[in-house]
Design an enzyme around this catalytic site. Sequence first.
Site, PDB file in Angstrom:
ATOM      1  N   HIS A 148      -1.888   2.424  -5.708  1.00  6.15           N
ATOM      2  CA  HIS A 148      -2.767   1.279  -5.444  1.00  6.15           C
ATOM      3  C   HIS A 148      -2.983   0.441  -6.702  1.00  6.15           C
ATOM      4  O   HIS A 148      -3.298  -0.748  -6.611  1.00  6.15           O
ATOM      5  CB  HIS A 148      -4.103   1.756  -4.875  1.00  6.15           C
ATOM      6  N   ARG A 198       0.847  -1.182   0.000  1.00  7.26           N
ATOM      7  CA  ARG A 198       0.000   0.000   0.000  1.00  7.26           C
ATOM      8  C   ARG A 198       0.887   1.237   0.000  1.00  7.26           C
ATOM      9  O   ARG A 198       2.054   1.204   0.407  1.00  7.26           O
ATOM     10  CB  ARG A 198      -0.891   0.028   1.236  1.00  7.26           C
ATOM     11  N   LYS A 235      -2.479  -2.172   8.040  1.00  9.50           N
ATOM     12  CA  LYS A 235      -3.606  -1.596   8.761  1.00  9.50           C
ATOM     13  C   LYS A 235      -3.708  -2.206  10.157  1.00  9.50           C
ATOM     14  O   LYS A 235      -3.462  -3.391  10.354  1.00  9.50           O
ATOM     15  CB  LYS A 235      -4.907  -1.837   7.990  1.00  9.50           C
ATOM     16  N   HIS A 276      -4.494  -8.883   3.948  1.00 15.32           N
ATOM     17  CA  HIS A 276      -5.941  -8.779   4.140  1.00 15.32           C
ATOM     18  C   HIS A 276      -6.364  -9.603   5.351  1.00 15.32           C
ATOM     19  O   HIS A 276      -5.990 -10.767   5.483  1.00 15.32           O
ATOM     20  CB  HIS A 276      -6.690  -9.297   2.907  1.00 15.32           C
ATOM     21  N   ARG A 321      -0.377  -2.132  -6.677  1.00 17.15           N
ATOM     22  CA  ARG A 321      -0.738  -3.183  -5.707  1.00 17.15           C
ATOM     23  C   ARG A 321      -1.784  -4.111  -6.322  1.00 17.15           C
ATOM     24  O   ARG A 321      -1.696  -5.343  -6.180  1.00 17.15           O
ATOM     25  CB  ARG A 321      -1.256  -2.531  -4.427  1.00 17.15           C
ATOM     26  N   TYR A 328     -10.210 -10.209  -6.450  1.00 14.51           N
ATOM     27  CA  TYR A 328      -9.250 -10.454  -7.521  1.00 14.51           C
ATOM     28  C   TYR A 328      -9.593 -11.692  -8.338  1.00 14.51           C
ATOM     29  O   TYR A 328      -9.122 -11.832  -9.461  1.00 14.51           O
ATOM     30  CB  TYR A 328      -7.833 -10.553  -6.946  1.00 14.51           C
TER      31      TYR A 328
END
Length: 302
Positions: free
Chosen positions: A242, A147, A171, A268, A245, A277
């Site tokens: 992004h 990211r 995150k 994730h 990514r 995806y």
Amino acid sequence: MSLAATREAFLRHLAGERRYAAHTVAAYRRDLRDVEAHLATEGIDDWTAVDTALLRRYLATRHAAGLAPHSLQRRLSALRGLYRWLRHSGRAAHDPVAELRAPRGERPLPATLSIDHTERLLDLPGDDPLTRRDRALLELIYSSGLRLSEVAALDREDLTDDLSLVRVTGKGGKTRMVPVGRKARAALRDWLALREEWLRGRGPQPALFLSRRGGRLSRRAIQQRLDRRARQQGLPEHVHPHRLRHAFASHLLESSGDLRAVQELLGHASLATTQIYTHLDFQHLAQVYDAAHPRARRRRRD
């Protein structure tokens, strides 16, 4: 008070006391008028006589008529604002909107880059200091699926000595170790040799990627450098970090089919987030099918 009179009193409150912009007030007016048109068919002319079941029928009717989920969300937002005002001003004792949710729209597919466009972007010509830095930066984002916030926060010590792994803080402060590809390692070695020269006489700096002045390269600067490089390389689209990514994820999934591995590499928390995806992968396969299958190809006109 009638539906229309109450609506206009509410809109005056938004414009006068809440200082809402004129176009926002106009949008609220259009949305509430649409609700009022339905309420009229139900014989309702007072907002306090509206219940949840009635509004649910309104949403179902509009949804069946083809109104997009985001438009229904906007209608609900206007209604929530109206009933919040009615309750705070003592005009209503209940909120029929509280339990309502608009239908969810399809999640848009993330914008990505083709393999050809990605290779063109990364094949930066030149050997000047900024090019060497930018080459290492872009190669690492694509190689490890980082990211923007993650790559901007990287320190030199986050790379292992052999540059084969990078420690990434994602995150929620969660860290993960991500492999670094062969070309990214070569670009990083080239940049790290130059980085030591840039820091000479400036004091210690933990950041992996540096600005010309020797400070940490900011998120905004990374965005600007990537967009500039994409235009220099003749890419026909705007490129945000992004998108690199997304390219990493879709290209890796396309070649490996290992969704769990892609989930771990991207950081994730939920597999459902990564599953977007698979749609990109199927989209690619559908395009190949349409272009190649004898029963799918359009016949050329004589």
